[in-house]
Design a protein around this motif. Structure first.
Motif, PDB file in Angstrom:
ATOM      1  N   UNK A 135       0.868  -1.185   0.000  1.00  0.00           N
ATOM      2  CA  UNK A 135       0.000   0.000   0.000  1.00  0.00           C
ATOM      3  C   UNK A 135       0.899   1.227   0.000  1.00  0.00           C
ATOM      4  N   UNK A 136       0.579   2.160  -0.875  1.00  0.00           N
ATOM      5  CA  UNK A 136       1.485   3.301  -1.060  1.00  0.00           C
ATOM      6  C   UNK A 136       0.687   4.600  -1.041  1.00  0.00           C
ATOM      7  N   UNK A 137       1.112   5.524  -0.181  1.00  0.00           N
ATOM      8  CA  UNK A 137       0.370   6.771  -0.001  1.00  0.00           C
ATOM      9  C   UNK A 137       1.263   7.973  -0.273  1.00  0.00           C
ATOM     10  N   UNK A 138       0.699   8.945  -0.992  1.00  0.00           N
ATOM     11  CA  UNK A 138       1.349  10.259  -1.013  1.00  0.00           C
ATOM     12  C   UNK A 138       0.918  10.985   0.257  1.00  0.00           C
ATOM     13  N   UNK A 139       1.829  11.767   0.827  1.00  0.00           N
ATOM     14  CA  UNK A 139       1.521  12.488   2.069  1.00  0.00           C
ATOM     15  C   UNK A 139       1.960  13.945   1.945  1.00  0.00           C
ATOM     16  N   UNK A 147      10.428  13.647  -2.282  1.00  0.00           N
ATOM     17  CA  UNK A 147      10.141  14.256  -3.581  1.00  0.00           C
ATOM     18  C   UNK A 147      11.361  15.044  -4.068  1.00  0.00           C
ATOM     19  N   UNK A 148      11.245  15.704  -5.223  1.00  0.00           N
ATOM     20  CA  UNK A 148      12.396  16.426  -5.772  1.00  0.00           C
ATOM     21  C   UNK A 148      12.804  17.590  -4.872  1.00  0.00           C
ATOM     22  N   UNK A 149      11.892  18.065  -4.036  1.00  0.00           N
ATOM     23  CA  UNK A 149      12.227  19.141  -3.103  1.00  0.00           C
ATOM     24  C   UNK A 149      12.853  18.617  -1.809  1.00  0.00           C
ATOM     25  N   UNK A 150      12.998  17.293  -1.683  1.00  0.00           N
ATOM     26  CA  UNK A 150      13.642  16.720  -0.497  1.00  0.00           C
ATOM     27  C   UNK A 150      12.680  16.408   0.640  1.00  0.00           C
ATOM     28  N   UNK A 151      11.387  16.637   0.436  1.00  0.00           N
ATOM     29  CA  UNK A 151      10.417  16.322   1.491  1.00  0.00           C
ATOM     30  C   UNK A 151      10.019  14.856   1.441  1.00  0.00           C
ATOM     31  N   UNK A 152       9.799  14.272   2.624  1.00  0.00           N
ATOM     32  CA  UNK A 152       9.278  12.900   2.671  1.00  0.00           C
ATOM     33  C   UNK A 152       7.856  12.961   2.115  1.00  0.00           C
ATOM     34  N   UNK A 153       7.619  12.304   1.005  1.00  0.00           N
ATOM     35  CA  UNK A 153       6.380  12.537   0.257  1.00  0.00           C
ATOM     36  C   UNK A 153       5.545  11.278   0.083  1.00  0.00           C
ATOM     37  N   UNK A 154       6.190  10.119   0.238  1.00  0.00           N
ATOM     38  CA  UNK A 154       5.482   8.865  -0.037  1.00  0.00           C
ATOM     39  C   UNK A 154       5.834   7.840   1.039  1.00  0.00           C
ATOM     40  N   UNK A 155       4.801   7.135   1.516  1.00  0.00           N
ATOM     41  CA  UNK A 155       5.021   6.067   2.493  1.00  0.00           C
ATOM     42  C   UNK A 155       4.474   4.772   1.888  1.00  0.00           C
ATOM     43  N   UNK A 156       5.324   3.741   1.844  1.00  0.00           N
ATOM     44  CA  UNK A 156       4.913   2.426   1.327  1.00  0.00           C
ATOM     45  C   UNK A 156       4.954   1.428   2.469  1.00  0.00           C
ATOM     46  N   UNK A 157       3.919   0.571   2.546  1.00  0.00           N
ATOM     47  CA  UNK A 157       3.846  -0.347   3.689  1.00  0.00           C
ATOM     48  C   UNK A 157       3.234  -1.677   3.259  1.00  0.00           C
ATOM     49  N   UNK A 158       3.579  -2.718   4.006  1.00  0.00           N
ATOM     50  CA  UNK A 158       2.951  -4.040   3.811  1.00  0.00           C
ATOM     51  C   UNK A 158       2.246  -4.428   5.082  1.00  0.00           C
ATOM     52  N   UNK A 159       1.141  -5.125   4.920  1.00  0.00           N
ATOM     53  CA  UNK A 159       0.338  -5.536   6.073  1.00  0.00           C
ATOM     54  C   UNK A 159       1.050  -6.690   6.756  1.00  0.00           C
ATOM     55  N   UNK A 160       1.246  -6.558   8.032  1.00  0.00           N
ATOM     56  CA  UNK A 160       1.978  -7.579   8.753  1.00  0.00           C
ATOM     57  C   UNK A 160       1.455  -7.633  10.178  1.00  0.00           C
ATOM     58  N   UNK A 161       0.234  -8.135  10.377  1.00  0.00           N
ATOM     59  CA  UNK A 161      -0.337  -8.108  11.719  1.00  0.00           C
ATOM     60  C   UNK A 161       0.432  -9.020  12.663  1.00  0.00           C
TER      61      UNK A 161
END
Ligand SMILES: C[S@@+](CC[C@H](N)C(=O)[O-])C[C@H]1O[C@@H](n2cnc3c(N)ncnc32)[C@H](O)[C@@H]1O
Length: 302
Positions: A256-260, A285-299
């Motif tokens: 799952x991948x989110x822009x933030x 992103x190109x401006x150096x900000x943390x822009x995307x978070x990718x995660x896997x479900x792992x309960x």
């Protein structure tokens, strides 16, 4: 915005403007409207008014503008001075390797969102030719789903948006890119109506704090729809809703991948962890900000 036009020379007036002179006038006019660094905007508007390619303009900057070209440029420059984005004036924008149509009442896709596309492709790098199923929540113009399908030749996608205009825009851009046969577009509230499971869930949901919307640049505040911007009081409303519902939609090994927003990566990562996800990567992103978070479900195991 006044621009001299062809024909004045014949009647004893000033000679017609050259392309370079017209660009200089437009740059001044946009600068006076508070738009800094307006050279590129002025060139794009002149090219739209004349139909010239970048190369043709570079090769003949001193050619005169016709009356029609000057009229069209004047009209475009006035719209840009009123803070309408160039992509909306031209009705299209480059995104990833694609030329997408930009529709009224639909978010104009941003270069930052290419970071999400890049991250998604990196997360499935070993499955590029697999028949992956993709879910794009809040598809807007369809920028993300079009870019992913263009890179993943065997993938299929479902694109969802609550806005009717956005659904139409996604459908139109999928068709424009020749990708309609691998995607369905659904109007609805996030994944509410879906039962299927997906290998890749992507979303760039609205994430601006409601109280910050009035402070946004006019290009955004006046031209992007509120439904695409407003993330609730703290900006996290949509992440809470999507992430809370995501586990039931995930196939084995799904990502799952989110822009933030520029200051939301830690908050979204924390939200994901509390719902049983492990963070796979955070991309800038190109401006150096943390822009995307990718995660896997792992309960946690019982
Ligand atoms: C920030 S825009 C992203 C558009 C596009 N994915 C992009 O990256 O350019 C967010 C999108 O979410 C849609 N949206 C907002 N609330 C929604 C909801 N409850 N369910 C589905 N879509 C929603 C908006 O209409 C908008 O198109």
């Amino acid at each position: 915005m006044p621009l001299s036009v062809e024909g004045e020379a014949a009647t004893g007036g000033k000679p017609p403007l050259t392309r370079a002179e017209a660009i200089a006038i437009v740059v001044d006019c946009l600068g006076a409207a508070g738009i800094g660094d307006a050279q590129e905007d002025a060139r794009l508007l002149l090219r739209a008014a004349t139909g010239l390619t970048r190369l043709e303009l570079a090769l003949a900057p001193r050619a005169p503008l016709s009356k029609e070209e000057a009229g069209a440029l004047s009209h475009y420059a006035a719209r840009r001075a009123a803070r309408e984005p160039v992509s909306r004036i031209l009705g299209e924008r480059g995104f990833w390797t694609l030329d997408l149509a930009v529709a009224r009442d639909v978010l104009d896709p941003r270069p930052d969102t290419e970071t999400l596309v890049e991250t998604a492709l990196a997360c499935v790098a070993d499955r590029r030719d697999a028949p992956l199923s993709i879910l794009d929540l809040g598809a807007g113009s369809g920028a993300i789903v079009c870019a992913l399908l263009s890179e993943l030749p065997a993938a299929r996608a479902v694109a969802v948006d609550l806005s009717e205009q956005a659904c139409r825009a996604t459908g139109a851009n999928l068709a424009r890119c020749g990708l309609s046969d691998r995607a369905s577009v659904l109007r609805g509230r996030w994944a509410e109506a879906l039962q299927a499971r997906f290998d890749l869930i992507v979303s760039n949901p609205p994430y601006v704090r409601s109280g910050d919307i009035a402070e946004l640049e006019p290009e955004v505040r006046l031209h992007d729809p509120a439904l695409a911007l407003d993330g609730g009081a703290d900006g996290f409303d949509c992440y809470r809703e999507i992430i809370g519902d995501a586990p039931r939609l995930l196939a084995d090994d799904a990502v799952s991948i989110f822009e933030v927003g520029f200051d939301q990566a830690a908050g979204v990562a924390e939200l994901l962890r509390t719902k049983g996800f492990e963070i796979e990567r955070v991309a800038r992103d190109i401006g150096g900000h943390e822009r995307v978070v990718a995660a896997r479900f792992s309960p946690p195991r019982p």
